[in-house]
Design a protein around this motif. Structure first.
Motif, PDB file in Angstrom:
ATOM      1  N   GLU A   1      32.191  45.272  28.318  1.00  9.15           N
ATOM      2  CA  GLU A   1      31.438  44.460  28.794  1.00  9.15           C
ATOM      3  C   GLU A   1      31.900  44.610  30.445  1.00  9.15           C
ATOM      4  OE1 GLU A   1      30.073  42.296  26.701  1.00  9.15           O
ATOM      5  OE2 GLU A   1      30.611  43.409  24.858  1.00  9.15           O
ATOM      6  N   TYR A   2      32.429  45.177  30.618  1.00 12.62           N
ATOM      7  CA  TYR A   2      33.101  45.297  32.030  1.00 12.62           C
ATOM      8  C   TYR A   2      33.378  43.952  33.535  1.00 12.62           C
ATOM      9  CZ  TYR A   2      32.009  49.730  30.102  1.00 12.62           C
ATOM     10  OH  TYR A   2      32.455  50.859  29.441  1.00 12.62           O
ATOM     11  N   ALA A   3      32.992  42.545  32.426  1.00 12.02           N
ATOM     12  CA  ALA A   3      33.012  41.124  33.847  1.00 12.02           C
ATOM     13  C   ALA A   3      33.852  40.898  33.821  1.00 12.02           C
ATOM     14  CB  ALA A   3      32.177  40.342  32.542  1.00 12.02           C
ATOM     15  N   THR A   4      34.528  40.978  35.433  1.00 10.84           N
ATOM     16  CA  THR A   4      35.814  40.543  35.497  1.00 10.84           C
ATOM     17  C   THR A   4      35.776  38.788  35.464  1.00 10.84           C
ATOM     18  OG1 THR A   4      34.796  39.932  38.021  1.00 10.84           O
ATOM     19  CG2 THR A   4      35.677  42.454  37.564  1.00 10.84           C
ATOM     20  N   SER A   5      36.796  38.156  35.834  1.00  9.43           N
ATOM     21  CA  SER A   5      36.302  36.270  35.761  1.00  9.43           C
ATOM     22  C   SER A   5      35.147  35.954  36.387  1.00  9.43           C
ATOM     23  CB  SER A   5      38.589  36.392  35.912  1.00  9.43           C
ATOM     24  OG  SER A   5      38.419  36.794  37.547  1.00  9.43           O
ATOM     25  N   GLN A   6      35.393  36.686  38.065  1.00  9.66           N
ATOM     26  CA  GLN A   6      34.399  35.527  38.429  1.00  9.66           C
ATOM     27  C   GLN A   6      32.937  36.398  37.895  1.00  9.66           C
ATOM     28  OE1 GLN A   6      34.706  34.058  41.456  1.00  9.66           O
ATOM     29  NE2 GLN A   6      37.031  33.721  40.997  1.00  9.66           N
ATOM     30  N   THR A   7      31.764  35.229  38.010  1.00  8.21           N
ATOM     31  CA  THR A   7      30.262  35.623  37.670  1.00  8.21           C
ATOM     32  C   THR A   7      29.425  36.240  38.018  1.00  8.21           C
ATOM     33  OG1 THR A   7      30.363  33.865  36.627  1.00  8.21           O
ATOM     34  CG2 THR A   7      28.073  34.439  36.897  1.00  8.21           C
ATOM     35  N   GLY A   8      29.319  37.731  38.313  1.00  8.27           N
ATOM     36  CA  GLY A   8      28.083  38.340  38.983  1.00  8.27           C
ATOM     37  C   GLY A   8      28.985  39.323  39.145  1.00  8.27           C
ATOM     38  N   ILE A   9      30.674  39.792  39.445  1.00  4.11           N
ATOM     39  CA  ILE A   9      31.692  40.296  39.270  1.00  4.11           C
ATOM     40  C   ILE A   9      31.456  41.736  37.591  1.00  4.11           C
ATOM     41  CG2 ILE A   9      33.560  41.145  40.616  1.00  4.11           C
ATOM     42  CD1 ILE A   9      33.283  39.252  42.367  1.00  4.11           C
ATOM     43  N   PHE A  10      32.220  43.114  38.403  1.00  4.97           N
ATOM     44  CA  PHE A  10      31.707  43.582  37.111  1.00  4.97           C
ATOM     45  C   PHE A  10      33.116  45.248  37.556  1.00  4.97           C
ATOM     46  CE2 PHE A  10      27.713  42.186  36.599  1.00  4.97           C
ATOM     47  CZ  PHE A  10      27.611  41.216  35.186  1.00  4.97           C
ATOM     48  N   THR A  11      33.262  44.990  36.705  1.00  7.09           N
ATOM     49  CA  THR A  11      34.496  46.786  37.387  1.00  7.09           C
ATOM     50  C   THR A  11      34.530  47.875  36.347  1.00  7.09           C
ATOM     51  OG1 THR A  11      36.758  46.962  37.786  1.00  7.09           O
ATOM     52  CG2 THR A  11      36.271  45.486  35.954  1.00  7.09           C
ATOM     53  N   ALA A  12      35.021  49.101  36.650  1.00  9.96           N
ATOM     54  CA  ALA A  12      34.669  50.099  35.461  1.00  9.96           C
ATOM     55  C   ALA A  12      35.234  51.246  36.249  1.00  9.96           C
ATOM     56  CB  ALA A  12      33.159  49.989  35.517  1.00  9.96           C
ATOM     57  N   GLY A  13      36.030  51.860  34.995  1.00  9.99           N
ATOM     58  CA  GLY A  13      36.487  53.219  35.601  1.00  9.99           C
ATOM     59  C   GLY A  13      37.921  53.218  36.385  1.00  9.99           C
ATOM     60  N   ASP A  14      38.654  53.755  36.991  1.00 10.63           N
ATOM     61  CA  ASP A  14      40.379  53.730  36.751  1.00 10.63           C
ATOM     62  C   ASP A  14      41.008  52.459  37.218  1.00 10.63           C
ATOM     63  OD1 ASP A  14      40.048  56.259  36.063  1.00 10.63           O
ATOM     64  OD2 ASP A  14      41.275  57.147  37.992  1.00 10.63           O
ATOM     65  N   CYS A  15      39.814  51.867  37.601  1.00 12.49           N
ATOM     66  CA  CYS A  15      40.698  49.997  38.924  1.00 12.49           C
ATOM     67  C   CYS A  15      40.901  48.927  37.364  1.00 12.49           C
ATOM     68  CB  CYS A  15      39.865  50.133  39.789  1.00 12.49           C
ATOM     69  SG  CYS A  15      38.166  49.651  39.755  1.00 12.49           S
ATOM     70  N   ARG A  16      39.574  49.957  36.773  1.00 15.66           N
ATOM     71  CA  ARG A  16      39.857  48.909  35.063  1.00 15.66           C
ATOM     72  C   ARG A  16      40.882  49.427  34.170  1.00 15.66           C
ATOM     73  NH1 ARG A  16      38.624  48.086  30.171  1.00 15.66           N
ATOM     74  NH2 ARG A  16      38.343  49.898  29.925  1.00 15.66           N
ATOM     75  N   ARG A  17      40.908  50.179  33.815  1.00 14.55           N
ATOM     76  CA  ARG A  17      41.096  51.418  32.444  1.00 14.55           C
ATOM     77  C   ARG A  17      42.486  51.937  32.814  1.00 14.55           C
ATOM     78  NH1 ARG A  17      38.707  54.042  28.789  1.00 14.55           N
ATOM     79  NH2 ARG A  17      40.454  55.398  28.522  1.00 14.55           N
ATOM     80  N   GLY A  18      42.786  52.144  33.753  1.00 10.90           N
ATOM     81  CA  GLY A  18      44.418  52.833  34.345  1.00 10.90           C
ATOM     82  C   GLY A  18      43.934  54.222  34.542  1.00 10.90           C
ATOM     83  N   GLN A  19      44.728  55.433  35.952  1.00  8.74           N
ATOM     84  CA  GLN A  19      44.109  56.842  35.392  1.00  8.74           C
ATOM     85  C   GLN A  19      44.117  57.260  34.818  1.00  8.74           C
ATOM     86  OE1 GLN A  19      47.556  58.977  36.615  1.00  8.74           O
ATOM     87  NE2 GLN A  19      46.680  60.583  38.102  1.00  8.74           N
ATOM     88  N   SER A  20      42.596  57.612  34.923  1.00  5.14           N
ATOM     89  CA  SER A  20      42.064  58.486  33.601  1.00  5.14           C
ATOM     90  C   SER A  20      41.485  60.203  33.899  1.00  5.14           C
ATOM     91  CB  SER A  20      41.437  57.352  33.307  1.00  5.14           C
ATOM     92  OG  SER A  20      41.079  58.277  31.562  1.00  5.14           O
ATOM     93  N   LEU A  21      40.392  60.208  33.300  1.00  2.00           N
ATOM     94  CA  LEU A  21      39.681  61.436  33.800  1.00  2.00           C
ATOM     95  C   LEU A  21      38.385  61.500  34.585  1.00  2.00           C
ATOM     96  CD1 LEU A  21      40.552  63.294  30.052  1.00  2.00           C
ATOM     97  CD2 LEU A  21      41.344  63.697  32.458  1.00  2.00           C
ATOM     98  N   VAL A  22      37.569  61.752  35.229  1.00  2.00           N
ATOM     99  CA  VAL A  22      36.645  62.226  35.266  1.00  2.00           C
ATOM    100  C   VAL A  22      35.261  61.897  34.145  1.00  2.00           C
ATOM    101  CG1 VAL A  22      34.555  63.449  36.404  1.00  2.00           C
ATOM    102  CG2 VAL A  22      36.549  64.078  37.347  1.00  2.00           C
ATOM    103  N   VAL A  23      35.666  62.333  33.005  1.00  2.00           N
ATOM    104  CA  VAL A  23      34.255  61.981  31.879  1.00  2.00           C
ATOM    105  C   VAL A  23      34.880  60.944  31.416  1.00  2.00           C
ATOM    106  CG1 VAL A  23      34.139  64.250  31.237  1.00  2.00           C
ATOM    107  CG2 VAL A  23      36.299  63.272  30.722  1.00  2.00           C
ATOM    108  N   TRP A  24      36.043  59.829  31.843  1.00  2.86           N
ATOM    109  CA  TRP A  24      35.910  58.722  31.312  1.00  2.86           C
ATOM    110  C   TRP A  24      35.285  58.188  32.735  1.00  2.86           C
ATOM    111  CZ3 TRP A  24      36.468  56.165  26.411  1.00  2.86           C
ATOM    112  CH2 TRP A  24      36.836  56.726  26.090  1.00  2.86           C
ATOM    113  N   ALA A  25      35.554  58.099  33.762  1.00  6.83           N
ATOM    114  CA  ALA A  25      35.002  57.487  35.426  1.00  6.83           C
ATOM    115  C   ALA A  25      33.122  57.285  35.011  1.00  6.83           C
ATOM    116  CB  ALA A  25      35.705  57.860  36.031  1.00  6.83           C
ATOM    117  N   ILE A  26      33.009  58.187  34.363  1.00  6.60           N
ATOM    118  CA  ILE A  26      31.006  58.740  34.069  1.00  6.60           C
ATOM    119  C   ILE A  26      30.652  57.933  32.669  1.00  6.60           C
ATOM    120  CG2 ILE A  26      29.570  60.114  33.402  1.00  6.60           C
ATOM    121  CD1 ILE A  26      30.786  62.614  34.686  1.00  6.60           C
ATOM    122  N   ASN A  27      31.793  57.878  32.076  1.00  4.99           N
ATOM    123  CA  ASN A  27      31.544  57.259  30.631  1.00  4.99           C
ATOM    124  C   ASN A  27      31.732  55.254  30.986  1.00  4.99           C
ATOM    125  OD1 ASN A  27      32.909  54.478  28.740  1.00  4.99           O
ATOM    126  ND2 ASN A  27      32.381  56.728  27.231  1.00  4.99           N
TER     127      ASN A  27
END
Length: 477
Positions: A437-463
């Motif tokens: 879903e990637y939606a934060t608690s603020q409407t119109g602001i989304f997030t993805a990658g390590d800042c959302r899931r924690g430290q991970s791989l480049v492939v997960w960042a692309i995903n």
């Protein structure tokens, strides 16, 4: 796929790196830069016609690469078609083909009782040939929606987000606080493993396709998210997990004790600005270097220190030496937790005569001289019994050192941006948003990658970059 009997006829053989003797004299990529087509066709032929190709499952490839398909196409010498299939799921195979640890190979069905297919080598060869043959060109956007999106952070998640949204016709601006685009790809991974010309080449393609890149702007400090929301229809935070795990022991403030990413960043900046990484204020030249913590970042610190002319290098690992083969508790198709020798370990072994890794070691304190400089550290050997860490009496030791690099992973994103945007955090301190879903608690602001899931791989960042772009597109519709 491939040759029906290929896995029986051909043994696994990876493409060799440049010799240690040569590569430690420069900061060029460890790869030779050439690919033997016949050899790679044989390796592609080893790919079996699996009923279920676990290599592209969630355990194998987070971006769902169509691995059996492009292995087969390489075997049949259809390289351009292989590139098309590769780009269908992966925006930046030139990055993953170089730096991904290849969980796909750990999940390869052939790996049940034989060495896995050399998937990573084949992936890199496909995209390298694509660039050599000029098959890879900027994407031409034929229609603009009139919607504007700001992406904060230009690492792999941010770049994937930007490219996907741009393809959909939205106007995208990427904000980066550093002086160069690429995030982790630019400053977190040294040149030896990922040449910065490789990063710049892809960024230039994205620029030509219509994406705007803005450097030296720290959103949340130099400009507020409130202002960005006035200027853009949606925001996407892809800032990475840049808050490093520290080591709060006595004399942590000693001069010469640094976080690994600080060391790697300053040396890469020095190399790019002056052509000499050992001009950095954090140079390891003629110093006894201790790297605390392993993983890719620890290996990168070792490789950099070798090239700078370190006097000695030791790498502390809290855990024990991994087994040579899978343990019963670590079955296929899970990532194999086995002993590996990465490029930095091989280089230190060549230079100093022994593997730099020391296991079951815990740092108790640093030692500093009268001027405040680190001159040593105290350790104790440890063991694990029933999940508890036990210090071994009489195993205390003092190590000489003038440079200590802390490479113990990352715990969360820095919070000044989330504070400025007033978005919720999860219990680990990451930006709160559900996967998919990637939606934060603020409407119109989304997030993805390590800042959302924690430290991970480049492939997960692309995903996640690809995933959040789809959700932002839905939001803007």
């Amino acid at each position: 796929m491939g040759k029906i009997t290929g896995f029986k006829e051909f043994d696994r053989k990876t493409e060799a790196y440049r010799s240690v003797e040569l590569r430690i004299k420069d900061y060029g990529e460890i790869f030779t830069g050439t690919h033997d087509v016949a050899h790679l066709q044989d390796q592609g032929a080893r790919c079996m016609d699996c009923g279920v190709p676990f290599c592209q499952s969630s355990n194998g490839c987070p971006v769902d690469n169509l691995i059996p398909e492009w292995n087969d196409l390489v075997y049949h010498d259809k390289w351009q078609e292989a590139l098309t299939r590769l780009h269908k799921t992966n925006n930046f195979p030139e990055f993953t083909g170089r730096v991904c640890p290849a969980p796909c190979e750990g999940s390869c069905v052939l790996g049940l009782n034989n060495p896995a297919v050399t998937i990573k080598n084949i992936e890199q060869a496909i995209v390298d040939r694509g660039f050599d043959e000029n098959w890879i060109q900027p994407h031409k956007v034929l229609y603009r929606t009139g919607k504007k999106v700001a992406v904060v952070g230009s690492g792999p998640a941010g770049l994937a987000t930007a490219e996907e949204l741009n393809k959909l016709g939205h106007s995208v601006s990427v904000f980066e606080r550093a002086d160069r685009i690429g995030g982790l790809l630019m400053y977190g991974i040294p040149n030896m493993k990922l040449g910065k010309e490789v990063v710049d080449r892809r960024v230039n393609l994205l620029k030509t396709s219509g994406i705007e890149f803005i450097t030296n702007v720290n959103v949340g400090k130099d400009i507020s998210t409130e202002q960005l929301q006035k200027d853009f229809d949606a925001l996407v935070f892809t800032t990475g997990a840049t808050q490093a795990r520290d080591l709060p022991v006595d004399n942590r403030d000693a001069d010469g004790v640094h976080l690994a990413m600080e060391y790697l960043t300053k040396n890469t900046q020095s190399l790019l600005n002056t052509g000499h990484a050992d001009d950095s204020e954090l140079s390891a030249k003629d110093k006894d270097v201790i790297v605390i913590g392993g993983g890719d970042t620890g290996t990168d610190c070792i490789g950099t220190a070798v090239r700078q002319g370190a006097k000695s290098i030791v790498n502390f690992e809290l855990m024990g030496k991994p087994p040579e083969d899978r343990a019963e508790s670590n079955p296929w198709p899970l990532w194999p937790l086995i002993y590996r020798v990465d490029y930095g370990h091989a280089e230190a072994t060549e230079v100093f005569g022994a593997d730099p890794r020391q296991y079951h070691l815990m740092t108790k304190s640093f030692v500093k001289d009268e001027s405040g400089k680190v001159v040593g550290l105290n350790t104790v050997n440890v063991d694990f019994k029933e999940g508890q860490l036990i210090e071994i009496d009489g195993s205390e030791k003092i190590w000489n050192t003038q440079l200590v690099l802390l490479s113990m992973g990352f715990i969360a994103p820095e919070h000044y941006l989330s504070d400025d945007a007033n978005i919720d955090l999860d219990k680990r301190g990451n930006y709160q948003a559900n996967y998919g879903e990637y939606a934060t608690s603020q409407t119109g602001i989304f997030t993805a990658g390590d800042c959302r899931r924690g430290q991970s791989l480049v492939v997960w960042a692309i995903n996640e970059g690809r995933g959040v772009a789809s959700k932002v597109d839905e939001y803007l519709a």
